[in-house]
Structure formats: structure tokens, C-alpha cells
Design a protein around this motif. Structure first.
Motif, PDB file in Angstrom:
ATOM      1  N   SER A 225      34.039  42.808  40.846  1.00 28.78           N
ATOM      2  CA  SER A 225      34.324  43.931  41.728  1.00 28.78           C
ATOM      3  C   SER A 225      35.818  43.944  42.034  1.00 28.78           C
ATOM      4  N   HIS A 226      36.287  44.986  42.690  1.00 26.81           N
ATOM      5  CA  HIS A 226      37.696  45.052  43.078  1.00 26.81           C
ATOM      6  C   HIS A 226      38.055  43.868  43.977  1.00 26.81           C
ATOM      7  N   ALA A 227      37.162  43.573  44.931  1.00 25.90           N
ATOM      8  CA  ALA A 227      37.413  42.449  45.842  1.00 25.90           C
ATOM      9  C   ALA A 227      37.460  41.134  45.070  1.00 25.90           C
ATOM     10  N   ASP A 228      36.600  41.014  44.061  1.00 23.94           N
ATOM     11  CA  ASP A 228      36.587  39.802  43.234  1.00 23.94           C
ATOM     12  C   ASP A 228      37.904  39.649  42.471  1.00 23.94           C
ATOM     13  N   VAL A 229      38.413  40.752  41.949  1.00 22.49           N
ATOM     14  CA  VAL A 229      39.674  40.701  41.194  1.00 22.49           C
ATOM     15  C   VAL A 229      40.788  40.188  42.089  1.00 22.49           C
ATOM     16  N   ARG A 230      40.845  40.696  43.318  1.00 17.53           N
ATOM     17  CA  ARG A 230      41.878  40.235  44.251  1.00 17.53           C
ATOM     18  C   ARG A 230      41.697  38.752  44.572  1.00 17.53           C
ATOM     19  N   ARG A 231      40.444  38.349  44.797  1.00 20.37           N
ATOM     20  CA  ARG A 231      40.167  36.948  45.152  1.00 20.37           C
ATOM     21  C   ARG A 231      40.503  36.013  43.985  1.00 20.37           C
ATOM     22  N   VAL A 232      40.141  36.405  42.765  1.00 16.50           N
ATOM     23  CA  VAL A 232      40.426  35.580  41.584  1.00 16.50           C
ATOM     24  C   VAL A 232      41.930  35.475  41.347  1.00 16.50           C
ATOM     25  N   LEU A 233      42.651  36.568  41.543  1.00 13.60           N
ATOM     26  CA  LEU A 233      44.112  36.521  41.412  1.00 13.60           C
ATOM     27  C   LEU A 233      44.699  35.532  42.413  1.00 13.60           C
ATOM     28  N   ASP A 234      44.208  35.580  43.653  1.00  5.67           N
ATOM     29  CA  ASP A 234      44.692  34.644  44.677  1.00  5.67           C
ATOM     30  C   ASP A 234      44.387  33.198  44.301  1.00  5.67           C
ATOM     31  N   LYS A 235      43.177  32.982  43.759  1.00  3.59           N
ATOM     32  CA  LYS A 235      42.774  31.620  43.407  1.00  3.59           C
ATOM     33  C   LYS A 235      43.609  31.094  42.237  1.00  3.59           C
ATOM     34  N   LEU A 236      43.807  31.929  41.233  1.00  2.00           N
ATOM     35  CA  LEU A 236      44.634  31.527  40.092  1.00  2.00           C
ATOM     36  C   LEU A 236      46.080  31.301  40.530  1.00  2.00           C
ATOM     37  N   ASP A 237      46.555  32.130  41.441  1.00  2.00           N
ATOM     38  CA  ASP A 237      47.908  31.982  41.975  1.00  2.00           C
ATOM     39  C   ASP A 237      48.075  30.614  42.626  1.00  2.00           C
ATOM     40  N   GLN A 238      47.041  30.211  43.366  1.00  2.06           N
ATOM     41  CA  GLN A 238      47.047  28.896  44.024  1.00  2.06           C
ATOM     42  C   GLN A 238      47.087  27.777  42.995  1.00  2.06           C
ATOM     43  N   VAL A 239      46.265  27.902  41.964  1.00  2.00           N
ATOM     44  CA  VAL A 239      46.190  26.869  40.922  1.00  2.00           C
ATOM     45  C   VAL A 239      47.483  26.800  40.112  1.00  2.00           C
ATOM     46  N   LEU A 240      48.013  27.967  39.765  1.00  2.00           N
ATOM     47  CA  LEU A 240      49.200  28.019  38.909  1.00  2.00           C
ATOM     48  C   LEU A 240      50.491  27.780  39.675  1.00  2.00           C
ATOM     49  N   GLY A 241      50.451  27.997  40.995  1.00  2.00           N
ATOM     50  CA  GLY A 241      51.663  27.852  41.798  1.00  2.00           C
ATOM     51  C   GLY A 241      52.677  28.932  41.517  1.00  2.00           C
ATOM     52  N   THR A 242      52.199  30.154  41.180  1.00  2.00           N
ATOM     53  CA  THR A 242      53.104  31.220  40.750  1.00  2.00           C
ATOM     54  C   THR A 242      53.555  32.157  41.878  1.00  2.00           C
ATOM     55  N   HIS A 243      52.780  32.262  42.933  1.00  2.00           N
ATOM     56  CA  HIS A 243      53.140  33.104  44.097  1.00  2.00           C
ATOM     57  C   HIS A 243      53.359  34.565  43.705  1.00  2.00           C
ATOM     58  N   GLU A 244      52.546  35.047  42.784  1.00  4.02           N
ATOM     59  CA  GLU A 244      52.701  36.429  42.306  1.00  4.02           C
ATOM     60  C   GLU A 244      51.510  37.321  42.651  1.00  4.02           C
ATOM     61  N   ALA A 245      50.419  36.756  43.121  1.00  7.27           N
ATOM     62  CA  ALA A 245      49.192  37.531  43.335  1.00  7.27           C
ATOM     63  C   ALA A 245      49.366  38.718  44.277  1.00  7.27           C
ATOM     64  N   PRO A 246      50.041  38.560  45.429  1.00  6.54           N
ATOM     65  CA  PRO A 246      50.197  39.717  46.325  1.00  6.54           C
ATOM     66  C   PRO A 246      50.879  40.898  45.645  1.00  6.54           C
ATOM     67  N   ARG A 247      51.914  40.603  44.853  1.00 11.46           N
ATOM     68  CA  ARG A 247      52.627  41.675  44.142  1.00 11.46           C
ATOM     69  C   ARG A 247      51.738  42.334  43.106  1.00 11.46           C
ATOM     70  N   VAL A 248      51.013  41.517  42.315  1.00 11.28           N
ATOM     71  CA  VAL A 248      50.149  42.051  41.262  1.00 11.28           C
ATOM     72  C   VAL A 248      49.060  42.934  41.869  1.00 11.28           C
ATOM     73  N   TRP A 249      48.434  42.455  42.949  1.00 10.68           N
ATOM     74  CA  TRP A 249      47.378  43.259  43.573  1.00 10.68           C
ATOM     75  C   TRP A 249      47.948  44.540  44.170  1.00 10.68           C
ATOM     76  N   ARG A 250      49.130  44.474  44.760  1.00 11.66           N
ATOM     77  CA  ARG A 250      49.741  45.659  45.355  1.00 11.66           C
ATOM     78  C   ARG A 250      49.962  46.739  44.296  1.00 11.66           C
ATOM     79  N   VAL A 251      50.387  46.344  43.118  1.00 14.00           N
ATOM     80  CA  VAL A 251      50.588  47.297  42.015  1.00 14.00           C
ATOM     81  C   VAL A 251      49.259  47.940  41.622  1.00 14.00           C
ATOM     82  N   ILE A 252      48.212  47.124  41.492  1.00 13.72           N
ATOM     83  CA  ILE A 252      46.885  47.642  41.130  1.00 13.72           C
ATOM     84  C   ILE A 252      46.419  48.649  42.174  1.00 13.72           C
ATOM     85  N   ASP A 253      46.435  48.244  43.426  1.00 11.86           N
ATOM     86  CA  ASP A 253      45.890  49.043  44.516  1.00 11.86           C
ATOM     87  C   ASP A 253      46.646  50.362  44.690  1.00 11.86           C
TER      88      ASP A 253
END
Length: 294
Positions: free
Chosen positions: A128-156
Motif C-alpha cells: 500500500s502507499h503507507a507500506d511504501v513509505r514505511r519500507v523506505l524509512d526502514k531501508l533508510d535506517q538499514v542503509l544509513g542513507t537519510h534519503e527516505a523523507p525526500r524520496v517520499w515527498r517527491v512521490i506524494d
């Protein structure tokens, strides 16, 4: 002096332990399993296209060392070793790549086997859309990339912009989105259905039927949609299906046939949902001007 050296050695050991502890990662995956990683993974195998695309969107494409056979975006992943299907990949080939972590779906049959071989596994499957945001946040945490908020903002913001681009005549258009010609449809509760809702159209498949229900073709005839969205892969002979010639969308030629490349974008819940929204909006805008009154 001897005591000083011993104290110094102890301090260095404690510092090393502290640094390691700071970099250690603990993440809970879709199974509710807590997965520990000593540091952000540098060798990643992804066995789900949406996860492959998410890793790349977060700026870590260079860490991928292998993917499933369906991962084909962005272009640079096409050069990586293909390890079979995501559900039942070649385990030996995965292990041979010595990954720090393997990303895969809940439906994969090799999770326990990989773990038994000492491979770290992270189960993530956005639906779902909520899942995509949550998975991006989780991967961001694992990867240490700090990019999830920006990526989700572009999508939304892009989905919202696609909705705002549509003419008033498109609002409330009744849409049937066929995932494949079984036929399986994208219902209101699917991530595709969520995008259609945000675009202001009406999905003929209610949430009560589930995200991707298999329909009796007669159901579509009775629902009589104004617009049909379908991949060219499954659109062949659509007009010849029993009773379908009388469907408003077929009668008035309101059918969007998406190329294989476009279909890949549309059916993956990941960072390209903004592109999917634009494709759907373009289809809706073009087709809403066709035919007679609804």
C-alpha cells in the motif's frame, strides 16, 4: 608504565566496542523478526523489484551485488547477476555472492534456508502507499542513507500534482484496472486502487473484494466501466470476450493499453509510484474526452 599501557589498551578496547555498538543496527522486518546488522550493509542482494528500486532511489544502488530476474530498473541493475525468481531463487548463487543482507518478500520460499546458511535476511513487502513509505524509512535506517523523507515527498507531491492536472470531466470516471487476463483486477484497497482514488476516479472493484481479486468476466460486463486500463500483455482479444463488446469503455474505445515497460511501473509499489500516477492521469485525461455521456 606497565599499568599505563594496560589502561591504554583497555580504553582502546572500550572505544572500539563503543564505535561498533554505535554502528550496530537493529530492525524489525515484516515477520516481526528483529534483524541485527553490525553496520550498514555494503553487499546487498534484492529479490523483489520494488525493493531493488527503493535501494537505488535511496542512493545505494552501488551496494547491490545481485537481483531477481524481474528487477530491471534503473538500467544499471541490468548488469548485475540475476538469481532467479524472487519466490524461489537460486540459493547457492545468492550465498556465493557473500551478501551482508538479502532483501526479499514474505512469499519467498527460501527465507529459512538462507538463514540456516548464516545469511542475514530482511523481509519487506510493500502493498500500500503507507507500506511504501514505511519500507523506505526502514531501508533508510538499514542503509544509513537519510534519503527516505525526500524520496517520499517527491512521490506524494507528484501524485497530488497528477490529480490536479486532470480536467473536471475526468472526476468520477468509473475505471477497471486489469492486472492480468485471468482476469485479476486492482481493487480499491490495492496501492493501484489508492492511486486511482487520489486521482479522483471511481474503481469498479470495491475494497471488500480484496486488493487483487480474480473476477468473473461477467462482473466487469455488469459493472460497465467508462474506462479500462490494461497491459498489452493481457489486452489481446479483450473486445472478443463474451459480452464485453457492450461495455461502454469498449464500445467508445476508452481503453488504455500500457506497454510492458509502463506496466512494470504501474504494478510495483515503490519509488516509481509518482511515474505510475502520471501514466494513469495521462490515460484518464485522454480518454475522458472520448465518447458520449456517462
Amino acid at each position: 608504565m606497565k599499568q599505563f599501557r594496560s589502561l591504554l589498551a583497555l580504553c582502546l578496547a572500550l572505544c572500539a566496542f563503543t564505535v561498533q555498538a554505535v554502528h550496530a543496527l537493529e530492525v524489525v522486518d515484516e515477520r516481526g523478526v528483529s534483524v541485527s546488522l553490525p553496520q550498514p550493509p555494503q553487499r546487498i542482494v534484492s529479490l523483489l523489484p520494488s525493493l531493488t528500486e527503493s535501494v537505488c532511489a535511496l542512493g545505494a544502488c552501488g551496494r547491490l551485488v545481485g537481483v531477481d530476474r524481474y528487477s530491471n530498473s534503473p538500467d544499471q541493475v541490468k548488469a548485475l547477476p540475476q538469481l532467479g525468481g524472487g519466490i524461489d531463487p537460486n540459493v547457492e548463487a545468492v550465498v556465493a555472492l557473500k551478501p551482508d543482507v538479502v532483501l526479499l518478500a514474505k512469499s519467498s520460499r527460501v527465507t529459512q534456508r538462507l538463514e540456516a546458511l548464516g545469511v542475514k535476511v530482511l523481509v519487506l513487502e510493500p502493498k500500500s502507499h503507507a507500506d511504501v513509505r514505511r519500507v523506505l524509512d526502514k531501508l533508510d535506517q538499514v542503509l544509513g542513507t537519510h534519503e527516505a523523507p525526500r524520496v517520499w515527498r517527491v512521490i506524494d507531491t507528484s501524485v497530488s500534482a497528477a490529480a490536479q492536472s486532470l480536467p473536471a470531466s475526468a472526476k468520477g470516471l468509473r475505471v477497471y484496472f486489469e492486472v492480468n487476463n485471468a482476469p485479476y483486477a486492482a481493487g480499491e484497497s490495492s496501492f493501484i486502487g489508492e492511486t486511482l482514488t487520489r486521482l479522483g476516479v471511481k474503481n469498479i472493484v470495491p475494497a471488500a473484494l480484496g486488493p487483487f481479486p480474480k473476477l468473473n468476466p461477467e462482473y466487469v460486463v455488469r459493472a460497465n466501466p467508462d474506462l479500462i486500463m490494461v497491459s498489452v500483455r493481457s489486452a489481446q482479444g479483450l473486445e472478443q470476450r463474451p459480452g464485453w463488446a457492450g461495455i461502454r469503455a469498449v464500445r467508445e474505445g476508452r481503453i488504455c493499453r500500457f506497454s510492458p515497460e509502463q506496466s512494470d511501473v504501474l504494478v510495483r509499489p515503490g519509488p516509481r509510484m509518482d511515474e505510475a500516477a502520471r501514466l494513469m492521469a495521462q490515460c484518464i485525461a485522454e480518454q475522458s474526452s472520448k465518447g458520449g455521456q456517462r
